[in-house]
Design a protein around this motif. Structure first.
Motif, PDB file in Angstrom:
ATOM      1  N   GLU A  25      -8.363 -70.518  -7.741  1.00 32.16           N
ATOM      2  CA  GLU A  25      -7.545 -69.427  -7.241  1.00 32.16           C
ATOM      3  C   GLU A  25      -6.944 -69.786  -5.882  1.00 32.16           C
ATOM      4  N   ARG A  26      -5.645 -69.507  -5.742  1.00 32.63           N
ATOM      5  CA  ARG A  26      -4.953 -69.775  -4.465  1.00 32.63           C
ATOM      6  C   ARG A  26      -4.037 -68.614  -4.144  1.00 32.63           C
ATOM      7  N   GLY A  27      -3.872 -68.384  -2.859  1.00 32.21           N
ATOM      8  CA  GLY A  27      -2.971 -67.340  -2.413  1.00 32.21           C
ATOM      9  C   GLY A  27      -1.517 -67.755  -2.599  1.00 32.21           C
ATOM     10  N   ALA A  28      -0.660 -66.766  -2.815  1.00 32.74           N
ATOM     11  CA  ALA A  28       0.764 -67.035  -2.990  1.00 32.74           C
ATOM     12  C   ALA A  28       1.325 -67.765  -1.778  1.00 32.74           C
ATOM     13  N   GLY A  29       0.870 -67.393  -0.584  1.00 32.39           N
ATOM     14  CA  GLY A  29       1.347 -68.048   0.635  1.00 32.39           C
ATOM     15  C   GLY A  29       0.960 -69.513   0.688  1.00 32.39           C
ATOM     16  N   THR A  35      -2.380 -66.035 -13.752  1.00 29.04           N
ATOM     17  CA  THR A  35      -2.734 -64.635 -13.548  1.00 29.04           C
ATOM     18  C   THR A  35      -2.661 -64.368 -12.050  1.00 29.04           C
ATOM     19  N   VAL A  36      -2.527 -63.106 -11.714  1.00 27.43           N
ATOM     20  CA  VAL A  36      -2.479 -62.725 -10.300  1.00 27.43           C
ATOM     21  C   VAL A  36      -3.342 -61.488 -10.113  1.00 27.43           C
ATOM     22  N   ARG A  37      -4.009 -61.451  -8.977  1.00 27.26           N
ATOM     23  CA  ARG A  37      -4.764 -60.254  -8.612  1.00 27.26           C
ATOM     24  C   ARG A  37      -4.545 -59.991  -7.136  1.00 27.26           C
ATOM     25  N   ALA A  38      -4.569 -58.732  -6.808  1.00 29.63           N
ATOM     26  CA  ALA A  38      -4.372 -58.332  -5.416  1.00 29.63           C
ATOM     27  C   ALA A  38      -5.721 -58.291  -4.711  1.00 29.63           C
ATOM     28  N   GLU A  39      -5.700 -58.797  -3.493  1.00 31.94           N
ATOM     29  CA  GLU A  39      -6.865 -58.687  -2.608  1.00 31.94           C
ATOM     30  C   GLU A  39      -6.305 -58.262  -1.253  1.00 31.94           C
ATOM     31  N   GLY A  40      -6.319 -56.955  -1.036  1.00 31.69           N
ATOM     32  CA  GLY A  40      -5.651 -56.436   0.152  1.00 31.69           C
ATOM     33  C   GLY A  40      -4.155 -56.692   0.027  1.00 31.69           C
ATOM     34  N   ARG A  41      -3.600 -57.351   1.039  1.00 32.01           N
ATOM     35  CA  ARG A  41      -2.163 -57.659   1.014  1.00 32.01           C
ATOM     36  C   ARG A  41      -1.879 -58.997   0.343  1.00 32.01           C
ATOM     37  N   ARG A  42      -2.918 -59.757   0.075  1.00 31.95           N
ATOM     38  CA  ARG A  42      -2.746 -61.088  -0.533  1.00 31.95           C
ATOM     39  C   ARG A  42      -2.637 -60.983  -2.045  1.00 31.95           C
TER      40      ARG A  42
END
Length: 132
Positions: free
Chosen positions: A24-28, A59-66
């Motif tokens: 898993e990696r952040g979009a940023g 897949t994508v999941r939200a973690e706060g604003r990330r």
């Protein structure tokens, strides 16, 4: 869009490599790597991520604003399923290549000089010189 169309783009392939390597990696984080390597904008990276999500590769999941992205096995599975009837064309060649690589390693190992035991003087070599 077909799975192979998704994989046909080098940016999307790179994003998938990042997700496969690191989970898993952040979009940023993804954006930073891809923008640096390909010189594209953040909105362009977002579009590639959207394609990967919509086509079942991520897949994508939200973690706060990330937004955290992960590899989704559905897309690669679809590509594999489509390609599997063609494996007969390259698998025998890959097997033969593996055999040749193993043969080469074995030959190099047999041809390599053995190291003398510690404290043993190096083997004497003859170096004839001509006397004039």
């Amino acid at each position: 869009m077909h799975a192979l169309d998704v994989l046909g783009d080098p940016v999307r392939r790179r994003i998938l490599e990042l997700l496969a390597d690191d989970g898993e990696r952040g979009a940023g984080e993804i954006g930073e790597v891809v923008q640096q390597e390909f010189g594209i904008s953040q909105p362009a990276v977002s579009q590639h991520l959207k394609v990967l999500r919509e086509q079942g590769f991520a897949t994508v999941r939200a973690e706060g604003r990330r937004r955290l992205y992960a590899l989704d096995a559905r897309g690669p599975r679809e590509a594999r399923d489509w390609l599997s009837p063609f494996e007969r064309f390259w698998l025998p060649k890959l097997d033969a290549l593996g055999t040749e690589l193993a043969r080469g390693k074995r030959q190099r190992r047999l041809a390599a000089p053995t190291d003398p035991a510690p404290g043993t003087p190096p083997a004497a070599t003859t170096n004839p010189t001509k006397e004039t």
